[in-house]
Design an enzyme around this catalytic site. Structure first.
Site, PDB file in Angstrom:
ATOM      1  N   GLU A 332      45.428 -55.530   4.876  1.00 28.82           N
ATOM      2  CA  GLU A 332      43.918 -55.335   5.144  1.00 28.82           C
ATOM      3  C   GLU A 332      43.281 -56.470   5.979  1.00 28.82           C
ATOM      4  O   GLU A 332      42.357 -56.979   5.741  1.00 28.82           O
ATOM      5  CB  GLU A 332      43.231 -55.243   3.789  1.00 28.82           C
ATOM      6  N   GLU A 454      49.422 -46.144  -0.483  1.00 26.42           N
ATOM      7  CA  GLU A 454      48.467 -46.008  -1.524  1.00 26.42           C
ATOM      8  C   GLU A 454      47.702 -44.737  -1.668  1.00 26.42           C
ATOM      9  O   GLU A 454      46.494 -44.591  -2.040  1.00 26.42           O
ATOM     10  CB  GLU A 454      47.600 -47.190  -1.402  1.00 26.42           C
TER      11      GLU A 454
END
Length: 544
Positions: A332, A454
């Site tokens: 991220e 995810e």
């Protein structure tokens, strides 16, 4: 409850596709969903995956304490990602040391069950130990500025130095510049004492009052190098003698030091060497440092942060070398709203400020090279591990996707080793299928391995506190799960298909399912029964 997985900041509450924050937690309670469609097919997810990994995110508390949870994972997954246990905040202690106790315990449970462990993660902006990291950037240091003038004698002995040999009998000594031996550079001060004088100060070398001495008083560390068997006396001289210290010297270059505290009325101290014993001496590399704390410079902050960054990544990859075969190295790092890297100045206001709440932005100090450094440190520590970059909203934000791919190419162009890209895919029923296809096409075009890292599909798109899913929504969820898996298999060449990981096991342990916003995003219902989504994933994996 204690946060289990990651903490994003909510960029908007209307759609989960716009997420940049929620908490991934250990367990929640919520409304029981209506009956769901199950399957009589005995196929498993891992058995239908066609040789690639099918994984689930797990946590120690549930895997070790809930037998149904653990058996579900063992039955359908061949790889697991730790939700929390390998993150910086779980490993790094307040003194900067690494504690692997819980991570090792979960690793042992999983590998004993035949599950491969995927490493998550080495570089992230949240779930940090800010108690430790803040000491690297907000503390003080001792000044490294050398206050001594011409302390290496490279400018000779007449510049910034006064030397004298008393004419008082029986003193006999010669003070000169020696360019045949030096501890630092090419010159040193040479003192040959044939006959010591009647006083310790009969033979001396005195430095000019050192820079920065205008502030009255203060404590200073003085160090110097000397050789020559005998003894040398060091004194701070101003209006009076301060800190006189006798050092016994040897025939080899040796460093000596002392600390001197000056009284408040001493504003112009000088370093002085007295020679009261017969012998031949050389003095060099004299350093005077104030011991008063000074604020860290930006360069010192960067160096401290870089060292901590390297220590964590190297420590993790070395500890698990040969055990963890693939890592989310960079997680991220891309900015949400535009191209570029996430920093404290451009991250959504819903995220805690830098240095608080477990949030620390490596990019604030390491800049554009954060990713390059992370991949270099990881590859050096374990050259055999596969190294991934991982991010979210890539299916809904083409600017972010393109920016991430550009960063990967930049890292590679600078010699960084990148094996793959992970797309998280925390999506919902409103997510565009065309965006999903376009993402996989672009990721495949990099030639790197691609993984769905995810995956979950939320039903409560309105974020209602009283949400109860309908059979229609479960059917839509199953259809979208099928679409995601099919698009992955269709648009990513088989050689690049690393695997698929669902972020959690049952709806009850999903990070999205909270009391405030109940949801049912996974393949198993709260009772670990297989949902329609489970069946659709099996079918998509089989190409049906």
């Amino acid at each position: 409850m204690k946060n289990k997985f990651k903490i994003y900041c909510l960029a908007g509450l209307a759609l989960l596709a716009a997420f940049s924050s929620c908490s991934k937690k250990d367990d929640t309670t919520g409304p029981t969903p209506p009956p769901v469609v199950t399957t009589t097919d005995t196929s498993t997810l891992k058995g239908s995956a066609g040789g690639m990994f099918f994984g689930m995110a797990v946590t120690y508390s549930l895997f070790s304490g809930n037998s149904t949870y653990a058996s579900t994972v063992k039955g359908d997954a061949n790889q697991v990602t730790f939700g929390n246990e390998m993150k910086y905040g779980s490993i790094v202690q307040n003194d900067g040391s690494l504690n692997f106790t819980t991570a090792d315990a979960l690793y042992a449970l999983c590998t004993t069950a035949g599950l491969q462990v995927y490493g998550h993660n080495l570089c992230w902006y949240t779930q940090q130990n800010t108690n430790y990291l803040n000491t690297l950037t907000t503390g003080t240091s001792t000044s490294t500025v050398n206050l001594a003038l011409n302390g290496s004698f490279e400018s000779g002995i007449s510049t910034n130095w006064f030397t004298q040999v008393s004419s008082t009998a029986p003193t006999n000594a010669v003070i000169s510049l020696d360019n045949t031996t030096a501890e630092d550079g090419t010159n040193s001060l040479k003192v040959v004492v044939t006959t010591p004088g009647p006083n310790t100060y009969s033979i001396q070398a005195v430095n000019d009052a050192f820079a920065g001495a205008s502030a009255a008083g203060g404590t200073y560390k003085v160090s110097f190098w000397a050789k020559g068997a005998g003894s040398v006396i060091l004194v701070m001289q101003g209006t009076q003698y301060e800190g006189a210290t006798t050092f016994t010297t040897t025939s080899t270059w040796t460093q000596y030091s002392t600390t001197v505290t000056l009284p408040a009325n001493e504003t112009a101290p000088q370093v002085r060497f007295n020679f009261g014993a017969a012998g031949t001496y050389n003095i060099d590399n004299i350093v005077v440092n104030s011991t008063a704390p000074v604020a860290l410079t930006q360069a010192q902050k960067v160096a401290n942060v870089d060292a901590a960054f390297n220590n964590f990544i190297t420590g993790m990859c070395t500890h698990y070398a040969g055990k963890v075969k693939a890592w989310d190295v960079v997680n991220e790092i891309m900015n949400d709203g535009a191209s570029g890297l996430r920093t404290s100045s451009n991250t959504n206001s819903g995220v805690a400020a830098a240095g608080t709440g477990g949030v620390f932005y490596w990019t604030d100090y390491l800049g554009r090279n954060t990713a390059l450094k992370a991949f270099n440190y990881a590859h050096a520590a374990d050259p055999n591990a596969l190294l991934f970059i991982n991010d979210y909203n890539l299916e809904s934000n083409s600017v972010k996707l393109d920016s991430l791919i550009a960063l990967v190419k930049e890292v590679q162009s600078k010699g960084g080793h990148v094996d793959g890209i992970g797309t998280q895919m925390h999506i919902n029923l409103n997510t565009s299928t065309s965006g999903i296809d376009a993402m996989f096409v672009k990721l495949a075009a990099t030639g790197l391995k691609v993984r769905i890292s995810e995956l979950d599909i939320a039903l409560n798109t309105a974020q209602s506190a009283s949400f109860t899913p309908t059979s229609t929504q479960y059917a839509q969820q199953a259809t979208l799960y099928h679409y995601v898996v099919n698009s992955f298999k269709t648009n990513v060449p088989k050689a690049q298909q690393y695997g698929i990981t669902v972020w959690g096991v049952s709806d009850s342990d999903s990070w999205i399912n909270t009391t405030a916003h109940p949801d049912f995003p996974l393949l198993f219902d709260p009772n670990y029964a297989k949902k329609a989504a489970y069946t659709s994933v099996i079918q998509a994996l089989k190409g049906q």
